[in-house]
Design a protein around this motif. Sequence first.
Motif, PDB file in Angstrom:
ATOM      1  N   GLN A  92      -1.352  40.722  79.867  1.00 27.38           N
ATOM      2  CA  GLN A  92      -2.536  41.540  79.592  1.00 27.38           C
ATOM      3  C   GLN A  92      -2.485  42.131  78.183  1.00 27.38           C
ATOM      4  N   ALA A  96      -4.954  41.293  75.117  1.00 25.00           N
ATOM      5  CA  ALA A  96      -5.687  42.408  74.511  1.00 25.00           C
ATOM      6  C   ALA A  96      -5.463  42.458  73.004  1.00 25.00           C
ATOM      7  N   ALA A 100      -8.286  41.786  70.248  1.00 24.18           N
ATOM      8  CA  ALA A 100      -8.509  42.898  69.322  1.00 24.18           C
ATOM      9  C   ALA A 100      -8.381  42.437  67.884  1.00 24.18           C
ATOM     10  N   LYS A 114     -17.096  42.717  72.888  1.00 24.58           N
ATOM     11  CA  LYS A 114     -16.329  43.926  73.203  1.00 24.58           C
ATOM     12  C   LYS A 114     -16.835  44.554  74.497  1.00 24.58           C
ATOM     13  N   PHE A 118     -14.742  44.862  77.955  1.00 23.56           N
ATOM     14  CA  PHE A 118     -14.407  46.226  78.389  1.00 23.56           C
ATOM     15  C   PHE A 118     -15.054  46.574  79.727  1.00 23.56           C
ATOM     16  N   TYR A 121     -13.129  47.321  83.138  1.00 26.54           N
ATOM     17  CA  TYR A 121     -12.412  48.590  83.263  1.00 26.54           C
ATOM     18  C   TYR A 121     -13.316  49.687  83.811  1.00 26.54           C
ATOM     19  N   MET A 179      -7.361  44.627  80.782  1.00 23.82           N
ATOM     20  CA  MET A 179      -7.225  44.027  79.459  1.00 23.82           C
ATOM     21  C   MET A 179      -8.215  44.623  78.457  1.00 23.82           C
ATOM     22  N   GLY A 180      -9.457  44.881  78.896  1.00 23.36           N
ATOM     23  CA  GLY A 180     -10.471  45.440  78.009  1.00 23.36           C
ATOM     24  C   GLY A 180     -10.119  46.828  77.516  1.00 23.36           C
ATOM     25  N   GLN A 181      -9.515  47.645  78.390  1.00 23.81           N
ATOM     26  CA  GLN A 181      -9.119  48.993  77.979  1.00 23.81           C
ATOM     27  C   GLN A 181      -8.083  48.937  76.854  1.00 23.81           C
ATOM     28  N   ASN A 182      -7.063  48.120  77.037  1.00 27.27           N
ATOM     29  CA  ASN A 182      -6.036  47.983  76.010  1.00 27.27           C
ATOM     30  C   ASN A 182      -6.606  47.390  74.729  1.00 27.27           C
ATOM     31  N   MET A 183      -7.554  46.459  74.879  1.00 29.92           N
ATOM     32  CA  MET A 183      -8.169  45.840  73.706  1.00 29.92           C
ATOM     33  C   MET A 183      -8.894  46.880  72.858  1.00 29.92           C
ATOM     34  N   ASN A 227       0.615  51.669  74.974  1.00 34.23           N
ATOM     35  CA  ASN A 227       0.018  50.750  75.943  1.00 34.23           C
ATOM     36  C   ASN A 227       1.075  50.088  76.821  1.00 34.23           C
TER      37      ASN A 227
END
Length: 330
Positions: A92, A96, A100, A114, A118, A121, A179-183, A227
């Motif tokens: 993940q 990400a 990013a 994006k 995201f 999440y 994954m979107g949150q970390n990205m 992260n």
Amino acid sequence: MKRKKTFRDWIASGKVNKRLVIVTFMLVPMLLLIVFTYFPFAKMVQFSFYDMAYLGDREFVGLENYIEVFTRDDCFQALKLSGYYMVGAFVQLALALFFASILSMKMKGAGIFKGLLFFPYMVCGIAVGFIFKFFYTRGFVLDTVLQWIGFDLDNLPYWLRDKSINNISLAATSIWRYMGQNMVLFIGAIMSVDASMYEAADIDGATGWQKFRYVTFPSIKTIIVLNLILSITGSLSVFEPPYVTTRGEFGTGTYFVIMNELAHESQKVGLASAMAIVLLIIILIATALQKLFFWYFFGEGEKEAYRVIRKRKKREKQQAAGAARKGGTL
């Protein structure tokens, strides 16, 4: 004659007023923190030494609950399942960071991508569990798509029942959701890197990989560590995907699922409390090891990595020894 200050004068002074405002604003949050966090935690530690249910008599058993955590097959097996989610956490984070790095560049449609990445999440964890319950069900979404590609349904596994693959399937749901949150966190960190550093790298003829390795990565390593810590601790306390999707059956019961069953269904509150304390200790150890790893290999803040410092000192000693031998021969 100078008038002696009264209590009213003292309390009306600016310095005292400032302190009173600080104490007043801190009092309520600190009280809530003590009542709803520290006090329940202290009671949980106390309960972990008792054989007890929510109601009824309590029997002090000492460390027996902690011993049982490591001797019961269901508790220890559930702890080993965290390995699937830890591997998923690394996948993940890698995805990400990859997205990013791409989406932080100026490109058409970057905002749409994006938002799409995201969006998972923002979906409730319970809803995610139900989504993937139907996604993995025999003959439903995933099987239908694979049949379009050319796979035979009879040759496809039962994604949630087959013990060789069901935990991998559930770990994939966590990758999809977080994954979107970390990205987004990585994009924010990358966008804050000084543009002049990239310009200097362009002048030196650096490739895209070299820019990432020597400019981007060192500049965002603090966010990477954050992260990673959040992902590893999260993988140790997974609850929603296995609980909602499979109810912990077919060997998918994670540590939190087993703890929930023991506390609320079997009424073994003491044992469940001991499991919670053991998990806390494991998370603290894992966090410390991650910090030490990054401190040794990548440094901390503006400081150099300990490995680099050791190599430099060793090289300086070798050079000094070589100079001394050379001076002796002269």
